[in-house]
Write an enzyme that holds these catalytic residues in place. Structure first.
Site: not given
Length: 427
Positions: A106, A163, A165, A201-203, A343
């Site tokens: 990040s 993602f 699992t 927080y969010s990509n 990151g």
């Protein structure tokens, strides 16, 4: 899943808190363990005061605490220190080198935010415009460009969707995602809050930011970052890998603790899932060069740099402890504020911290991530905290003589969706 894993060369205590400074509402200013190291120096260290021997010892302490490999660069004005400790490959014992390329996760966001803010300075993008002005197909009522860069949009992350699992983590290491697929995955989840209400927080925010750059410039967002930031600064070891799964230069393997005690190597992975939110490859030297230029005013006009450094608190109950600006965060340190970002992607982590003028700097990388539940004893995290403090504060005669109880931020996970931070579930 056991709390301990064995790798060639020693026993490793696994804690996922090993590399990041607190940036959410948990223990933003807890002390290091008593007797864990020299007391913190008060006041600003003199120029050229990088304590070589102490930095070398503190870096080695991180691997002695269990991290397989770590490397770093610290700077103070023109003084520079580089170091490495441990192994880049737990099977062969190949050593870590200080100049390795590394996936920096990040920290990509700071590069992307600086690029977008240049466009703001050129009046091609308005920070307080609704995102629908640039991306009508992804318009969200009330969400502005500023909210994307500052993680206050309320838009959900996509990583816990793709993602979901451990099997997904393995399966998608060869998957190519498009930015629009990632955005749609995030937008299809319930929002985390009202637009502008609070930090979350969010990509997804930074995938949208990349798409806005593309819509405005009519160029690839990653090419635009290269053209505006990477190339002018001469960052020859910094690049976006695109769909290419391998790091091109010398590098460490990157491990995630898997089942039955395995450290699984994820250094070969298609990073399209991270794109403008976290796909960048760099070196610790290049990161320091970038942040010094950014904080020193070489990349942005004063108004845009001021906007970047206008923060909202990670934890509203501790507003002075730490806050997030626009692709950049602030933390309260014993000697004053420090700025930077961290990151994490599967197997690689990095953190880069700097004094406000960019004179005193430290960037550090490690080669194992996602490795234990929070709240467990964490000798690696304590060692990282001591190293970062030594790099930013230095040593002084006062520090050597006193047992001050000065407090530093605890080393705990950075903000992010659980899928990119949690260990594997037990079978």
């Amino acid at each position: 899943m056991s709390g301990r894993y064995v790798y060639t060369g020693g026993d490793m205590h696994l804690s996922r808190r090993s590399f990041l400074l607190a940036t959410t509402g948990t223990a933003l200013a807890t002390p290091l363990l008593a007797g864990a190291g020299p007391a913190l120096a008060a006041g600003r260290p003199p120029a050229g005061s990088l304590p070589d021997a102490a930095l070398t010892a503190e870096l080695r302490a991180i691997t002695e605490a269990g991290m397989p490999g770590v490397f770093a660069e610290a700077r103070d004005a023109r003084d520079r220190w580089r170091g490495a400790s441990g192994v880049a490959d737990v099977t062969t014992g190949r050593p870590v080198l200080a100049g390795f390329q590394h996936r920096v996760g990040s920290i990509t966001k700071t590069f992307v935010a600086a690029t977008l803010l240049q466009l703001v300075g050129e009046r091609r993008i308005a920070l307080d415009a609704p995102i629908g002005r640039y991306l009508p197909e992804f318009a969200v009522t009330g969400v502005t460009v500023r909210m994307l860069l500052g993680h206050t949009s309320g838009i959900s992350d996509y990583d816990h969707v793709i993602f979901a699992t451990p099997e997904d983590i393995e399966r998608h290491r060869s998957t190519t995602f498009t930015p629009r697929q990632l955005v749609r995955a995030g937008l299809d989840q319930p929002p985390t809050g009202a637009p502008g209400a609070a930090f979350s927080y969010s990509n997804t925010n930074y995938i949208l930011a990349g798409l806005i750059i593309e819509r405005v410039t009519r160029r690839s967002a990653t090419d635009e970052v290269h053209r505006r930031i990477i190339r002018p600064l001469g960052l020859r070891q910094t690049y976006f890998p695109g769909r290419h799964p391998r790091i091109t230069g010398p590098h460490s393997r990157g491990y995630v603790p898997w089942y039955e005690g395995e450290l699984r190597d994820f250094s070969v992975s298609n990073m399209s899932w991270a794109w403008t939110a976290g796909a960048l490859v760099s070196t610790m030297a290049d990161l320091n060069t970038f942040f010094r230029a950014l904080l020193g005013g070489r990349l942005l006009r004063p108004a845009q740099l001021a906007a970047m450094k206008t923060t909202v608190p990670f934890d509203p109950t501790q507003p002075e402890a730490a806050g997030y600006g626009l692709g950049l965060y602030r933390m309260t340190w014993p000697t004053g504020d420090v700025w930077g970002h961290d990151g994490v992607v599967f197997g690689h982590s990095a953190i880069s911290l700097h004094t406000p003028d960019g004179r005193r700097q430290v960037s550090l990388a490690q080669n194992v991530t996602h490795y234990a539940l929070p709240g467990t004893p964490d000798p690696i995290g304590e060692a990282v905290g001591r190293f970062l403090n030594t790099a930013l504060v230095g040593e002084s005669p006062v520090a050597a003589r006193t047992t001050s109880t000065a407090r530093v931020p605890a080393v705990v996970p950075a903000p992010g969706a659980p899928a990119l931070l949690r260990p594997l579930p037990q079978r």
